[in-house]
Design a protein around this motif. Sequence first.
Motif, PDB file in Angstrom:
ATOM      1  N   ASN A 176     -77.234  99.020  65.644  1.00 44.98           N
ATOM      2  CA  ASN A 176     -77.536  98.164  64.506  1.00 44.98           C
ATOM      3  C   ASN A 176     -79.049  98.131  64.318  1.00 44.98           C
ATOM      4  O   ASN A 176     -79.794  97.766  65.231  1.00 44.98           O
ATOM      5  N   TYR A 177     -79.486  98.538  63.133  1.00 47.30           N
ATOM      6  CA  TYR A 177     -80.904  98.573  62.804  1.00 47.30           C
ATOM      7  C   TYR A 177     -81.213  97.434  61.840  1.00 47.30           C
ATOM      8  O   TYR A 177     -80.424  97.147  60.934  1.00 47.30           O
ATOM      9  N   GLY A 178     -82.351  96.811  62.036  1.00 42.76           N
ATOM     10  CA  GLY A 178     -82.743  95.753  61.118  1.00 42.76           C
ATOM     11  C   GLY A 178     -84.062  95.149  61.537  1.00 42.76           C
ATOM     12  O   GLY A 178     -84.564  95.402  62.639  1.00 42.76           O
ATOM     13  N   PRO A 179     -84.649  94.336  60.680  1.00 48.88           N
ATOM     14  CA  PRO A 179     -85.963  93.768  60.976  1.00 48.88           C
ATOM     15  C   PRO A 179     -85.977  92.854  62.188  1.00 48.88           C
ATOM     16  O   PRO A 179     -87.032  92.647  62.797  1.00 48.88           O
ATOM     17  N   HIS A 180     -84.825  92.315  62.565  1.00 49.78           N
ATOM     18  CA  HIS A 180     -84.767  91.412  63.717  1.00 49.78           C
ATOM     19  C   HIS A 180     -83.917  91.973  64.853  1.00 49.78           C
ATOM     20  O   HIS A 180     -83.663  91.282  65.837  1.00 49.78           O
ATOM     21  N   GLY A 215     -79.950  95.816  56.564  1.00 46.03           N
ATOM     22  CA  GLY A 215     -79.402  96.212  57.855  1.00 46.03           C
ATOM     23  C   GLY A 215     -78.597  97.499  57.750  1.00 46.03           C
ATOM     24  O   GLY A 215     -78.100  97.866  56.679  1.00 46.03           O
ATOM     25  N   LEU A 216     -78.468  98.178  58.859  1.00 45.81           N
ATOM     26  CA  LEU A 216     -77.700  99.429  58.926  1.00 45.81           C
ATOM     27  C   LEU A 216     -76.982  99.491  60.261  1.00 45.81           C
ATOM     28  O   LEU A 216     -77.581  99.214  61.312  1.00 45.81           O
ATOM     29  N   ARG A 217     -75.703  99.827  60.235  1.00 47.26           N
ATOM     30  CA  ARG A 217     -74.932 100.065  61.463  1.00 47.26           C
ATOM     31  C   ARG A 217     -74.467 101.509  61.470  1.00 47.26           C
ATOM     32  O   ARG A 217     -73.959 102.008  60.459  1.00 47.26           O
TER      33      ARG A 217
END
Length: 338
Positions: A176-180, A215-217
């Motif tokens: 999971n990619y994201g700013p947090h 976000g990206l999974r």
Amino acid sequence: MSGSAPRRRSTGPVTSPVTRRVLVDERFVLLVEAAVPDLDLAGWVAGRRDELLTDLDRYGAVFFRGFEVRTPDDFSQAARAVSPDLLGYLERAAPRHEVADRVFTSTEFNAEQWIPLHHEMSYSHNWPTHLYFWCAQPATGSGGATPLASERVITPLVPADVRERFLRAGVSYVRNYGPHLDLPWQEAFQTTDRAEVEAYCAASATEFTWLGGDGLRTRARRQAVATHPRTGETVWFNHAHLFHVSNMPAEVSGALLREYGPEGLPRNAYYGDGEPIPDEVVTGIRELYRRHAVSVPWQRGDVLVVDNFLATHGREPFSGDRQILVAMSDLYVNRSVL
């Protein structure tokens, strides 16, 4: 016409510009030390590429010490003497900065943290065959070595039931990619264009889902073992023990699980059929690598060349300042289908 005087042949000893010594049981990690001052590594390697590849096939890793490698450009030239086309770094698993053309900082994790031994990018569909490390600054305090372990030792020690389960199913990586969470997808894929990310995922057999605002999974099923392209050896080759939730400190994984649930973790590894991997399985793999690791303390200017199939690498905790730069070459294209 009188003939010229015959040339005398020297009967004295011929001094080699380098010394060679195998560090572990005559089988693993070759140390090549410059025996003369100001020996340029790029120039020395340029005429010996085939010899170096043979050494890597035999020893898994070659440490160069005492050569003139003073700048990132010197290091880049030495790596390019082995393979002219160095690789970029997409689908990143850790923050890095590019300090010269395709020369990067090593993983920028907390200095107090062990980085378990692993094969570079074994979570990806393609990966580098050769890795290059240069010591610009050894740790000014303590620690900071880059431990290595031989897959010729590790692979036969993987328990038969563990091996069989992984061979049957492979490994599934969920990220999971994201700013947090972990890395933003823009940094991991080195683009701000979602279409480029989608094209990369399609080409690498990676499922993807866009989540929320930014976000990206991703989910990718990959191999558990790989076959060396030159020697034909099959070795244990995956990131399950590194990406698995058990590799995080318990207080961190507990907080993340409460906040995001199992599917929302920054990264996790499952069997390829989606079943959870028991903690003790991947803990055992991490311990195998740690138990059989070899550490050579860095000295300024050292260059380490690693065969990414035959050897794993990691990082010991350290104190003070430390800078190790990294380059990669010879992309291996995985054509197997799970």
